[in-house]
Design a protein around this motif. Structure first.
Motif, short mmCIF file in Angstrom:
data_model
loop_
_atom_site.label_atom_id
_atom_site.label_comp_id
_atom_site.label_asym_id
_atom_site.label_seq_id
_atom_site.Cartn_x
_atom_site.Cartn_y
_atom_site.Cartn_z
N PHE B 127 0.69 -1.20 -0.04
CA PHE B 127 -0.11 -0.09 -0.01
C PHE B 127 0.88 1.24 0.02
O PHE B 127 0.11 2.29 -0.13
N MET B 133 -0.98 -2.24 -4.56
CA MET B 133 -2.33 -1.39 -4.42
C MET B 133 -2.11 -0.09 -4.54
O MET B 133 -3.07 0.75 -4.86
N LEU B 137 -4.77 2.51 -6.14
CA LEU B 137 -5.27 3.46 -5.40
C LEU B 137 -5.09 4.90 -5.42
O LEU B 137 -6.09 5.65 -5.34
N LYS B 138 -3.94 5.08 -6.03
CA LYS B 138 -3.55 6.59 -6.18
C LYS B 138 -4.40 7.14 -7.39
O LYS B 138 -4.73 8.24 -7.22
N LEU B 142 -6.86 7.82 -3.24
CA LEU B 142 -6.69 7.19 -2.02
C LEU B 142 -5.27 6.96 -1.64
O LEU B 142 -4.52 6.39 -2.31
N GLU B 143 -4.83 7.55 -0.46
CA GLU B 143 -3.69 7.19 0.04
C GLU B 143 -3.56 6.72 1.33
O GLU B 143 -3.97 7.32 2.28
#
Lengths: 276, 284
Positions: B127, B133, B137-138, B142-143
């Motif tokens: 993450f 992921m 998600l970037k 989303l971080e």
């Protein structure tokens, strides 16, 4: 066509739930597993073994094995004793005792380590006495043994108690009326019955004692090559950006975890076979 | 402690004449006293020597309170996630058949079996902004790594098996006749789920929730890798204890430690109560 009444479940539910579950499991189980081995073996087997044979890393692996070698037999022995006393006899306070067995699970591992600092640290109960006698418990091997024994204490008893409760004590009592003595009863009657549960308890104890991080981190003092176990060394390597080595050590512990799950599956299989 | 008194009085054992009562009770009590009760009392007595006023000053410290808030909140949110996804996974694993089901069922316990440090570096790696992921998600802005969300993420991983494993047997034992009866009376699926299925699963779900919450409160290993460990922002209680120890602030560490102990015992009692409640709820 007669449709079973139970199949009122709308059609979309199964695929949606299945999709959700699989995505969730992919993110939390499969990708991490893949990542560990991918990072560990990414630069080839040669590098992998070269990393693991580094003196300090090798010392960490050795220390981890020694810790397990001390803690697992001791906790197995006392776990069996506890399970025996709790399931074969009636006495006051038994239920409290069964609850108290779980205490190490309820406590944060960091607190578990903290306990031994307050007992054996320089300002603790036995601190001055230990210093006067040139003994070291905290920030040395004995502290690591104690912290590990503490966090792995409940596993064997917790596996055995429900199993032995279910089995009852008729067999043992029958053996006794036939004249069998204590150890004969245990080794001939009880042990074969609880064999599989015991094996799983021991395997869990072993996995946790090799993998414990928080409790050991607090009491270890992190002396490289002396008091760093494998999980602690993973932390050191990761913070030094030595990812291949960190994941190399992690892969060994992951194999241990997977072996534990395999044993669990086998044990469940045998236990369910026996019940039928 | 009460236990030691009963051990010393050598209570009569009723029911059986099996051998070894005194020996096994004595030995296991001694071991538990040495390993668990004496160390516990060392910490409690040390912090008891700190007066109530100083205790309050130490515990109400802004940084300590922030850590408590972060720990409790993260554990709660993560347990809530597990409440939902644990139910979904337990349902899928008991009610449906699909290829690979048995392997997945065995792997559910991985978070139990895998060392927390291993889980920590794996999740942090995946993450992190450059991880598999993380990169994905970037795109959605989303971080997760190195933030409070990262803490929740690690705790969801740690807590997952608790809910699945407490709910699974209950789903297995659900009385299908009840569902069929409800269906034959004309109830649709949502009614059946809401009035028949969910109420019988709820006690087990609550137990799983409490177990995941309790475990999340104490978790240390996996979080410190994925959280940025900043005071007031992403510093959890166990980490604060470790930091205080490293600074030789033993009073501060003992006060936080004892408060955490009290929380753990309250949760243990609550879980025991919930388990008894769940056992009674089962129509056995």
């Amino acid at each position: 066509m007669i449709v079973p009444a139970i199949n009122k479940e709308p059609r979309w539910i199964k695929p949606v739930l299945l999709f959700l579950a699989l995505v969730f499991l992919a993110v939390f189980i499969f990708i991490p597993l893949f990542t560990i081995f991918h990072q560990a073996l990414g630069s080839g087997l040669k590098v992998y073994f070269k990393n693991l044979m580094e003196p300090d890393i090798f010392a960490a692996i050795k220390l981890t094995l020694v810790v397990a070698l001390v803690c697992v037999p001791v906790n197995t022995f006392f776990g069996i004793l506890l399970a025996w006393v709790v399931t074969k006899f009636e006495f006051k306070g038994k239920n409290i005792l069964i609850t108290l067995i779980e205490v190490p699970f309820a406590i944060s591992p960091v607190i578990a380590g903290l306990l031994f600092i307050f007992l054996f640290g320089s300002f603790g109960w036995f601190g001055q006495w230990l210093i006067a006698h040139h003994l070291k418990v905290v920030f040395a091997l004995p502290g690591i043994f104690l912290a590990t024994a503490f966090v792995t204490f409940p596993f064997v008893a917790r596996e055995l108690i429900p199993l032995m409760q279910e089995l009852g004590r008729d067999d043992e009592e029958a053996a006794m009326t036939l004249g069998a003595k204590g150890f004969q009863i245990f080794f001939r009657i009880t042990l074969p019955n609880i064999k599989w549960g015991l094996i799983y308890g021991v395997v869990l104890t072993n996995a946790r004692s090799m993998g414990e991080f928080g409790a050991v981190a607090v009491v270890s003092g992190l002396i490289r090559g002396v008091t760093t176990t494998m999980p602690l060394y993973i932390d050191i390597l990761y913070n030094e950006y030595r990812y291949a080595a960190a994941f190399g050590v992690a892969s060994l512990l992951t194999l241990l975890a997977l072996a534990t799950l395999i044993v669990k599956t086998i044990v469940e299989h045998f236990n369910s076979v026996r019940k039928i | 402690m009460g236990i030691k008194i009963t051990a010393a009085k050598k209570p009569r054992s009723r029911g059986t004449g099996l051998p070894g009562f005194g020996l096994t009770l004595g030995l296991s009590m001694t071991y538990m006293a040495l390993l668990i009760f004496i160390p516990l009392s060392a910490l409690i007595l040390y912090s008891a020597r700190i007066g109530p006023r100083e205790f309050w000053v130490l515990i109400s410290d802004e940084r300590v309170m922030a850590a408590f808030k972060i720990s409790f909140l993260s554990a709660f949110i993560a347990a809530l996630f597990n409440f939902i996804f644990g139910l979904v996974i337990a349902w899928v694993l008991t009610r449906y058949t699909f290829p690979g089901k048995r392997i997945i069922d065995a792997l559910i316990d991985l978070p139990f079996a895998i060392p927390t440090a291993v889980a920590g570096i794996a999740l942090a790696f995946i993450f992190s902004p450059n991880g598999i992921m993380g990169v994905f998600l970037k795109n959605f802005g989303l971080e997760l790594a190195y933030s409070r969300k990262g803490i929740v993420l690690a705790l969801v991983f740690i807590g997952l098996p608790f809910v699945v494993r407490t709910v699974q047997p209950v789903i297995q034992e659900l009385d299908k006749e009840l569902e069929e009866a409800a269906a034959s009376l004309g109830a649709d699926f949502y009614q059946i789920f809401g009035r028949v299925i969910f109420p019988s699963l709820f006690p087990a779900l609550l137990t799983g929730f409490a177990l995941a919450f309790a475990r999340g409160l104490g978790e240390y290993g996996s979080i410190i890798f994925i959280s940025s460990n900043q005071p007031y922002h992403t510093e959890i209680v166990p980490l604060l204890i470790v930091k205080k120890l490293l600074q030789f602030d033993y009073r501060g560490a003992s006060v936080i430690g004892v408060t955490m102990l009290v929380c753990a015992f309250v949760l243990l009692l609550l879980i025991n109560f919930l388990e008894a409640f769940a056992a009674r709820g089962k129509s056995r």
